[in-house]
Design a protein around this motif. Structure first.
Motif, PDB file in Angstrom:
ATOM      1  N   UNK A 106       0.669  -2.863   4.224  1.00  0.00           N
ATOM      2  CA  UNK A 106      -0.548  -2.382   3.590  1.00  0.00           C
ATOM      3  C   UNK A 106      -1.280  -1.451   4.533  1.00  0.00           C
ATOM      4  N   UNK A 107      -2.313  -0.825   4.047  1.00  0.00           N
ATOM      5  CA  UNK A 107      -3.220  -0.051   4.882  1.00  0.00           C
ATOM      6  C   UNK A 107      -4.610  -0.579   4.597  1.00  0.00           C
ATOM      7  N   UNK A 108      -5.222  -1.222   5.599  1.00  0.00           N
ATOM      8  CA  UNK A 108      -6.512  -1.852   5.367  1.00  0.00           C
ATOM      9  C   UNK A 108      -7.624  -1.387   6.275  1.00  0.00           C
ATOM     10  N   UNK A 109      -7.322  -0.571   7.272  1.00  0.00           N
ATOM     11  CA  UNK A 109      -8.346  -0.016   8.163  1.00  0.00           C
ATOM     12  C   UNK A 109      -7.846   1.334   8.686  1.00  0.00           C
ATOM     13  N   UNK A 110      -8.781   2.252   8.901  1.00  0.00           N
ATOM     14  CA  UNK A 110      -8.398   3.530   9.496  1.00  0.00           C
ATOM     15  C   UNK A 110      -9.590   4.190  10.159  1.00  0.00           C
ATOM     16  N   UNK A 111      -9.370   5.323  10.809  1.00  0.00           N
ATOM     17  CA  UNK A 111     -10.441   6.076  11.451  1.00  0.00           C
ATOM     18  C   UNK A 111     -10.479   7.498  10.911  1.00  0.00           C
ATOM     19  N   UNK A 112     -11.673   8.082  10.930  1.00  0.00           N
ATOM     20  CA  UNK A 112     -11.839   9.502  10.627  1.00  0.00           C
ATOM     21  C   UNK A 112     -12.987   9.987  11.508  1.00  0.00           C
ATOM     22  N   UNK A 113     -12.596  10.501  12.677  1.00  0.00           N
ATOM     23  CA  UNK A 113     -13.553  10.804  13.725  1.00  0.00           C
ATOM     24  C   UNK A 113     -13.970  12.266  13.734  1.00  0.00           C
ATOM     25  N   UNK A 114     -13.186  13.137  13.145  1.00  0.00           N
ATOM     26  CA  UNK A 114     -13.494  14.569  13.180  1.00  0.00           C
ATOM     27  C   UNK A 114     -14.769  14.886  12.420  1.00  0.00           C
ATOM     28  N   UNK A 115     -15.343  16.041  12.701  1.00  0.00           N
ATOM     29  CA  UNK A 115     -16.590  16.448  12.070  1.00  0.00           C
ATOM     30  C   UNK A 115     -16.357  16.933  10.638  1.00  0.00           C
ATOM     31  N   UNK A 116     -17.430  17.011   9.872  1.00  0.00           N
ATOM     32  CA  UNK A 116     -17.332  17.510   8.498  1.00  0.00           C
ATOM     33  C   UNK A 116     -16.916  18.981   8.506  1.00  0.00           C
ATOM     34  N   UNK A 117     -17.336  19.741   9.509  1.00  0.00           N
ATOM     35  CA  UNK A 117     -16.936  21.148   9.596  1.00  0.00           C
ATOM     36  C   UNK A 117     -15.423  21.272   9.760  1.00  0.00           C
ATOM     37  N   UNK A 143      -4.511  -0.838  -2.104  1.00  0.00           N
ATOM     38  CA  UNK A 143      -3.250  -0.126  -1.896  1.00  0.00           C
ATOM     39  C   UNK A 143      -2.415  -0.135  -3.167  1.00  0.00           C
ATOM     40  N   UNK A 144      -1.535   0.872  -3.276  1.00  0.00           N
ATOM     41  CA  UNK A 144      -0.570   0.956  -4.378  1.00  0.00           C
ATOM     42  C   UNK A 144       0.793   1.234  -3.779  1.00  0.00           C
ATOM     43  N   UNK A 145       1.800   0.485  -4.173  1.00  0.00           N
ATOM     44  CA  UNK A 145       3.140   0.666  -3.639  1.00  0.00           C
ATOM     45  C   UNK A 145       3.803   1.886  -4.277  1.00  0.00           C
ATOM     46  N   UNK A 146       4.309   2.794  -3.444  1.00  0.00           N
ATOM     47  CA  UNK A 146       4.934   4.022  -3.944  1.00  0.00           C
ATOM     48  C   UNK A 146       6.099   3.723  -4.875  1.00  0.00           C
ATOM     49  N   UNK A 147       6.831   2.655  -4.577  1.00  0.00           N
ATOM     50  CA  UNK A 147       8.043   2.344  -5.322  1.00  0.00           C
ATOM     51  C   UNK A 147       7.778   1.905  -6.760  1.00  0.00           C
ATOM     52  N   UNK A 148       6.560   1.450  -7.059  1.00  0.00           N
ATOM     53  CA  UNK A 148       6.280   0.913  -8.394  1.00  0.00           C
ATOM     54  C   UNK A 148       5.132   1.622  -9.108  1.00  0.00           C
ATOM     55  N   UNK A 149       4.766   2.818  -8.647  1.00  0.00           N
ATOM     56  CA  UNK A 149       3.630   3.516  -9.254  1.00  0.00           C
ATOM     57  C   UNK A 149       3.808   3.741 -10.747  1.00  0.00           C
ATOM     58  N   UNK A 150       5.023   4.101 -11.164  1.00  0.00           N
ATOM     59  CA  UNK A 150       5.236   4.432 -12.569  1.00  0.00           C
ATOM     60  C   UNK A 150       5.410   3.189 -13.442  1.00  0.00           C
ATOM     61  N   UNK A 151       5.430   2.019 -12.816  1.00  0.00           N
ATOM     62  CA  UNK A 151       5.606   0.776 -13.567  1.00  0.00           C
ATOM     63  C   UNK A 151       4.287   0.044 -13.814  1.00  0.00           C
ATOM     64  N   UNK A 152       3.325   0.217 -12.927  1.00  0.00           N
ATOM     65  CA  UNK A 152       2.077  -0.532 -12.996  1.00  0.00           C
ATOM     66  C   UNK A 152       1.060   0.166 -13.902  1.00  0.00           C
ATOM     67  N   UNK A 153       0.479  -0.563 -14.847  1.00  0.00           N
ATOM     68  CA  UNK A 153      -0.498   0.044 -15.766  1.00  0.00           C
ATOM     69  C   UNK A 153      -1.674   0.709 -15.057  1.00  0.00           C
ATOM     70  N   UNK A 154      -2.076   0.163 -13.910  1.00  0.00           N
ATOM     71  CA  UNK A 154      -3.234   0.716 -13.210  1.00  0.00           C
ATOM     72  C   UNK A 154      -2.957   2.066 -12.578  1.00  0.00           C
ATOM     73  N   UNK A 155      -1.677   2.382 -12.355  1.00  0.00           N
ATOM     74  CA  UNK A 155      -1.334   3.579 -11.589  1.00  0.00           C
ATOM     75  C   UNK A 155      -0.535   4.627 -12.352  1.00  0.00           C
ATOM     76  N   UNK A 156       0.236   4.241 -13.362  1.00  0.00           N
ATOM     77  CA  UNK A 156       1.217   5.163 -13.933  1.00  0.00           C
ATOM     78  C   UNK A 156       0.587   6.375 -14.620  1.00  0.00           C
ATOM     79  N   UNK A 157      -0.639   6.234 -15.156  1.00  0.00           N
ATOM     80  CA  UNK A 157      -1.295   7.400 -15.748  1.00  0.00           C
ATOM     81  C   UNK A 157      -1.982   8.245 -14.688  1.00  0.00           C
TER      82      UNK A 157
END
Length: 227
Positions: A1-12, A76-90
């Motif tokens: 899964x991906x549950x934490x990350x950083x984004x340190x760069x400026x908005x510019x 998170x959404x698993x790449x392998x099942x995107x087209x199978x899951x109702x929440x993601x396929x559309x």
């Protein structure tokens, strides 16, 4: 899964990186060292003619959901099942986004059962694009909430020793096609959702501080192996 990350760069820097037109209104942004699910996160979408940068709530609430609490189960959404899951396929056809980041965290299990948080990033330490989907949900009282989920895939050689999943990091040459709302070939989009080359990435251990979302400062990214 991906549950934490950083984004340190400026908005510019983000504006230049994602070709955002200067006159466009952009949200306030400060360096973030410990971004977590449930928070508002910086995201890039394309409105059909140009890229736009704004905020989405991390944790997908599909437009058809009865309760927004479902978002806590859809970070998170698993790449392998995107087209199978109702929440993601559309959403894969029309509502694709990029979540900019400069690293993500994962917890590596040791032989004694303990977990060591690791910071994973590109070797050149530049901003990268995590593939995401988004949707807008309207509550019974009329509130509208725009939310997102980060797509994950099987780990590359670097990540295999850390965790069994990793976020999909788009190759720079694929970013425009991923955001293009008129991109017709779902198969081509799915081909983009592969593990990023391990030889272009690096990882190092960081402090357990990152386990607490209240900690959001430079101490989170300090290399504890150097202490």
């Amino acid at each position: 899964m991906c549950g934490r990350y950083t984004i340190i760069v400026s908005i510019d820097e983000l504006i230049m990186r994602y070709f955002i037109e200067e006159e466009m209104s952009v949200p306030f942004h400060r360096p973030r060292y410990n971004v977590a699910p449930g928070q508002m996160v910086m995201a890039v979408i394309n409105d059909g003619s140009r890229n736009r940068i704004g905020e989405l709530k991390w944790g997908l609430v599909p437009s058809w959901a009865k309760d927004e609490k479902i978002g806590y189960m859809m970070i998170n959404a698993r790449a392998e099942t995107l087209t199978e899951k109702p929440a993601f396929r559309k959403l894969i056809a029309r509502k694709r986004a990029i979540i900019p980041a400069d690293s993500f965290y994962e917890w590596k299990r040791a032989a004694d059962g303990s977990k060591q948080p690791m910071r994973i990033m590109l070797k050149n330490e530049t901003t990268f694009s995590m593939a995401a989907l988004y949707d807008t949900w309207q509550s019974p009282d009329g509130r509208k909430i725009s939310t997102c989920t980060i797509i994950t895939t099987s780990p590359n050689e670097l990540m295999q020793n850390i965790h069994d999943r990793m976020p999909v990091i788009l190759k720079p040459e694929d970013e425009a096609a991923w955001l293009n709302r008129n991109e017709p070939e779902i198969g081509d989009l799915l081909e983009m959702l592969k593990a990023y080359p391990a030889e272009e990435m690096k990882a190092y251990p960081v402090s357990p501080l990152v386990g607490n979302v209240k900690n959001d400062n430079e101490a989170c990214i300090a290399d504890v192996s150097l202490e």
